[in-house]
Design a protein around this motif. Sequence first.
Motif, PDB file in Angstrom:
ATOM      1  N   GLU A 172      63.621  13.684  40.573  1.00  0.00           N
ATOM      2  CA  GLU A 172      64.186  13.531  39.228  1.00  0.00           C
ATOM      3  C   GLU A 172      64.835  12.158  39.074  1.00  0.00           C
ATOM      4  O   GLU A 172      64.552  11.440  38.118  1.00  0.00           O
TER       5      GLU A 172
ATOM      6  N   SER B  43      64.054  18.902  34.000  1.00  0.00           N
ATOM      7  CA  SER B  43      64.514  18.415  32.690  1.00  0.00           C
ATOM      8  C   SER B  43      63.897  17.076  32.313  1.00  0.00           C
ATOM      9  O   SER B  43      63.494  16.865  31.176  1.00  0.00           O
ATOM     10  N   ARG B  44      63.793  16.189  33.294  1.00  0.00           N
ATOM     11  CA  ARG B  44      63.211  14.866  32.985  1.00  0.00           C
ATOM     12  C   ARG B  44      61.754  15.016  32.544  1.00  0.00           C
ATOM     13  O   ARG B  44      61.278  14.318  31.653  1.00  0.00           O
TER      14      ARG B  44
ATOM     15  N   MET C  20      61.462  16.143  29.013  1.00  0.00           N
ATOM     16  CA  MET C  20      61.719  15.095  28.019  1.00  0.00           C
ATOM     17  C   MET C  20      60.556  14.114  27.887  1.00  0.00           C
ATOM     18  O   MET C  20      60.509  13.318  26.965  1.00  0.00           O
TER      19      MET C  20
ATOM     20  N   SER D 256      69.788  24.840  30.068  1.00  0.00           N
ATOM     21  CA  SER D 256      70.414  23.521  29.922  1.00  0.00           C
ATOM     22  C   SER D 256      69.382  22.471  29.491  1.00  0.00           C
ATOM     23  O   SER D 256      69.697  21.545  28.740  1.00  0.00           O
ATOM     24  N   MET D 257      68.142  22.644  29.939  1.00  0.00           N
ATOM     25  CA  MET D 257      67.061  21.752  29.515  1.00  0.00           C
ATOM     26  C   MET D 257      66.865  21.792  28.008  1.00  0.00           C
ATOM     27  O   MET D 257      66.652  20.770  27.363  1.00  0.00           O
TER      28      MET D 257
ATOM     29  N   ASN E 265      69.865  20.254  25.757  1.00  0.00           N
ATOM     30  CA  ASN E 265      69.999  18.804  25.729  1.00  0.00           C
ATOM     31  C   ASN E 265      69.831  18.246  24.329  1.00  0.00           C
ATOM     32  O   ASN E 265      70.658  17.498  23.834  1.00  0.00           O
ATOM     33  N   ASP E 266      68.748  18.594  23.711  1.00  0.00           N
ATOM     34  CA  ASP E 266      68.472  18.193  22.351  1.00  0.00           C
ATOM     35  C   ASP E 266      67.723  19.362  21.716  1.00  0.00           C
ATOM     36  O   ASP E 266      66.494  19.416  21.732  1.00  0.00           O
TER      37      ASP E 266
ATOM     38  N   SER F 119      63.754  20.178  21.308  1.00  0.00           N
ATOM     39  CA  SER F 119      63.216  21.216  22.199  1.00  0.00           C
ATOM     40  C   SER F 119      62.415  22.242  21.411  1.00  0.00           C
ATOM     41  O   SER F 119      61.322  22.632  21.814  1.00  0.00           O
TER      42      SER F 119
END
Length: 279
Positions: free
Chosen positions: A81, A120-121, A124, A153-154, A157-158, A162
């Motif tokens: 990550e 998560s990365r 995105m 949580s992923m 983030n936004d 999402s």
Amino acid sequence: AKSTGHNMYFVYENRMADNINAHLTLGGGLRKAIEEEQFVLHYQPKIRLPDEAVVGAEALIRWVHPELGMISPDQFIPLAEESGLILPLGEWVIRRACRQLQEWREAGVPPIKLSVNLSSRQFMQADLVDMVRRALEETGVDPKNFELELTESMLMNDAQQSIEKLHSFRKLGLTLSIDDFGTGYSSLAYLKKFPIQTLKIDRSFIHDLGLDCDNDAIVKATIAMANSLNLKVIAEGVESRSQVDVLNGYECQEVQGYLFSKPLCSADFLTYMQNSYDT
Ligand code: C2E
Ligand code: CA
Ligand code: CA
Ligand code: CA
């Protein structure tokens, strides 16, 4: 405090040095490992209740390091990550999982759903949906048999972005699952807005089943909520028969855990599947 702290200090320092060494060794090797494909996916069966048929599997990555042997994802996914290497690595996982579904089909295994974890990365990443679409198309995998596991949580983030991304995934025909449910700052309001199909109750809740009334009430209510929202609900980390009994009573639809099987290499998973329908 200084005299008692002395030994503590050494323990701490050694441990820190170990971590830093592991960090450098593993981090430095990761790029090469990706080039040389030093990874395998293991597969953990997902079991339907109450008939206990195998209806799916979760793909879990392992690094087969030439000197250090098998390394667990908790030790290198964070490094991948940080360095951004999660993008090529994540693509490898998705393609490998698609090819595995193809191989199972060719081996005559009845269709099961295979899920893959996203980081998560990776979530995105701008062209993620396209990459998944191409992988599915190129392997001829039926998207119905493919699931992505995401964490709360992923998604938080936004949230707005999402939701859009999840809708694009849904258009491909695959399903979406919330992993480790109950450990993030889950907002019930968002559950309604996110187009997801599966809730995966975190194994910390399953571990305490039958030991703590409050915990049991949370699990029971989560399953009831999922059922009434028409979400599939799966309990992870199931290690005992008594946990299965409780989950059956709460009308949990699927379970996954060491009671049934550890994650298995591709060959062992095939044997497991063949035994599950031969008997
Ligand atoms: P996760 O997605 O929550 O996966 C479940 C973890 O629990 C796995 O550990 C699995 O082996 C373990 N487990 C399964 N059944 C039981 C049980 O009955 N008891 C206990 N105590 N543990 C059980 P694993 O394979 O070491 O993976 C750890 C984490 O690494 C995963 O947690 C996931 O977050 C991450 N991960 C694994 N593969 C990938 C991948 O391909 N991509 C990404 N981004 N992350 C991955
Ligand atoms: Ca998972
Ligand atoms: Ca999980
Ligand atoms: Ca996890």
